[in-house]
Design a protein around this motif. Structure first.
Motif, short mmCIF file in Angstrom:
data_model
loop_
_atom_site.label_atom_id
_atom_site.label_comp_id
_atom_site.label_asym_id
_atom_site.label_seq_id
_atom_site.Cartn_x
_atom_site.Cartn_y
_atom_site.Cartn_z
N GLY A 146 -13.04 20.74 81.31
CA GLY A 146 -12.54 19.40 81.10
C GLY A 146 -12.17 18.72 82.39
O GLY A 146 -12.55 19.17 83.48
N LEU A 147 -11.42 17.63 82.28
CA LEU A 147 -10.98 16.84 83.42
C LEU A 147 -9.52 17.17 83.71
O LEU A 147 -8.67 17.07 82.82
N VAL A 148 -9.25 17.53 84.96
CA VAL A 148 -7.89 17.89 85.37
C VAL A 148 -7.60 17.22 86.71
O VAL A 148 -8.49 17.09 87.55
N GLN A 149 -6.36 16.82 86.91
CA GLN A 149 -5.96 16.23 88.18
C GLN A 149 -5.80 17.30 89.26
O GLN A 149 -5.49 18.47 88.94
N PRO A 150 -6.02 16.95 90.50
CA PRO A 150 -5.79 17.91 91.59
C PRO A 150 -4.39 18.49 91.51
O PRO A 150 -3.42 17.78 91.24
N GLY A 151 -4.31 19.81 91.75
CA GLY A 151 -3.04 20.50 91.66
C GLY A 151 -2.72 21.04 90.29
O GLY A 151 -1.76 21.80 90.12
N TYR A 156 -13.28 38.16 94.21
CA TYR A 156 -13.15 36.71 94.19
C TYR A 156 -13.86 36.09 95.38
O TYR A 156 -13.91 36.68 96.46
N ALA A 157 -14.33 34.87 95.18
CA ALA A 157 -14.80 34.08 96.31
C ALA A 157 -13.59 33.74 97.17
O ALA A 157 -12.49 33.52 96.66
N ASP A 158 -13.78 33.70 98.49
CA ASP A 158 -12.67 33.39 99.38
C ASP A 158 -12.03 32.04 99.05
O ASP A 158 -10.82 31.86 99.19
N SER A 159 -12.84 31.11 98.59
CA SER A 159 -12.36 29.75 98.33
C SER A 159 -11.39 29.67 97.15
O SER A 159 -10.69 28.67 97.00
N VAL A 160 -11.36 30.70 96.31
CA VAL A 160 -10.49 30.65 95.13
C VAL A 160 -9.40 31.72 95.15
O VAL A 160 -8.54 31.73 94.27
N LYS A 161 -9.42 32.59 96.14
CA LYS A 161 -8.42 33.65 96.21
C LYS A 161 -7.01 33.07 96.27
O LYS A 161 -6.76 32.12 97.00
N ASN A 220 -5.55 27.71 88.86
CA ASN A 220 -4.33 27.01 89.25
C ASN A 220 -4.54 26.29 90.57
O ASN A 220 -5.44 26.62 91.33
N SER A 221 -3.71 25.31 90.82
CA SER A 221 -3.77 24.54 92.08
C SER A 221 -5.21 24.08 92.35
O SER A 221 -5.72 24.25 93.47
N VAL A 222 -5.83 23.52 91.35
CA VAL A 222 -7.24 23.15 91.49
C VAL A 222 -7.43 22.00 92.47
O VAL A 222 -6.50 21.19 92.68
N LYS A 223 -8.60 21.97 93.07
CA LYS A 223 -8.94 20.97 94.09
C LYS A 223 -10.20 20.23 93.67
O LYS A 223 -11.00 20.76 92.88
N PRO A 224 -10.43 19.05 94.21
CA PRO A 224 -11.67 18.32 93.88
C PRO A 224 -12.93 19.15 94.15
O PRO A 224 -13.91 19.02 93.39
N THR A 262 -14.10 19.18 85.93
CA THR A 262 -14.01 18.05 86.86
C THR A 262 -12.57 17.91 87.33
O THR A 262 -11.66 17.80 86.50
N ILE A 263 -12.40 17.93 88.62
CA ILE A 263 -11.07 17.79 89.22
C ILE A 263 -11.02 16.43 89.91
O ILE A 263 -11.69 16.21 90.92
#
Length: 114
Positions: free
Chosen positions: A10-15, A59-64, A83-87, A111-112
């Motif tokens: 779904g759609l989530v805001q950054p963070g 895990y991928a380094d980008s999501v650790k 958690n703490s999702v980014k665009p 979608t972030i």
């Protein structure tokens, strides 16, 4: 026939946070490996996280430190807590499972954006 069905995109805001689920059907055994890949527009599909039936994770380094994978072997289900999702996490997320052959889900859009 094995089927993997994802849900939770779904759609989530950054963070913010999001939890993806993937249920496997049509099997009578546990997969050796279950996990998640993602594909952003114009990019190749990449590994996000994997978990063996014994509980070993990668895990991928980008999501650790932000994403956590878990699975319920009895229910043939794998989860991805984001958690703490980014665009830059915006992508179609695909469930993956393997034993003797590889299996893929149809994908769920994440979608972030603010």
């Amino acid at each position: 026939q094995v089927q993997l069905v994802e849900s939770g995109g779904g759609l989530v805001q950054p963070g913010g946070s999001l939890r993806l689920s993937c249920v496997a059907s049509g099997i009578i055994f546990s997969f050796n490996v279950m996990g998640w890949y993602r594909q952003a527009p114009g990019k190749e599909r990449e590994l996000v996280a994997l978990m063996t039936s014994g509980g070993t994770t990668s895990y991928a380094d980008s999501v650790k430190g932000r994403f956590t994978i878990s699975r319920d072997n009895a229910k043939n289900t794998v989860y991805l807590q984001m958690n703490s999702v980014k665009p830059e996490d915006t992508a179609v997320y695909y469930c993956y499972a393997a034993r003797k052959t590889n299996h893929w889900g149809q994908g769920t859009q994440v979608t972030i954006s603010s």
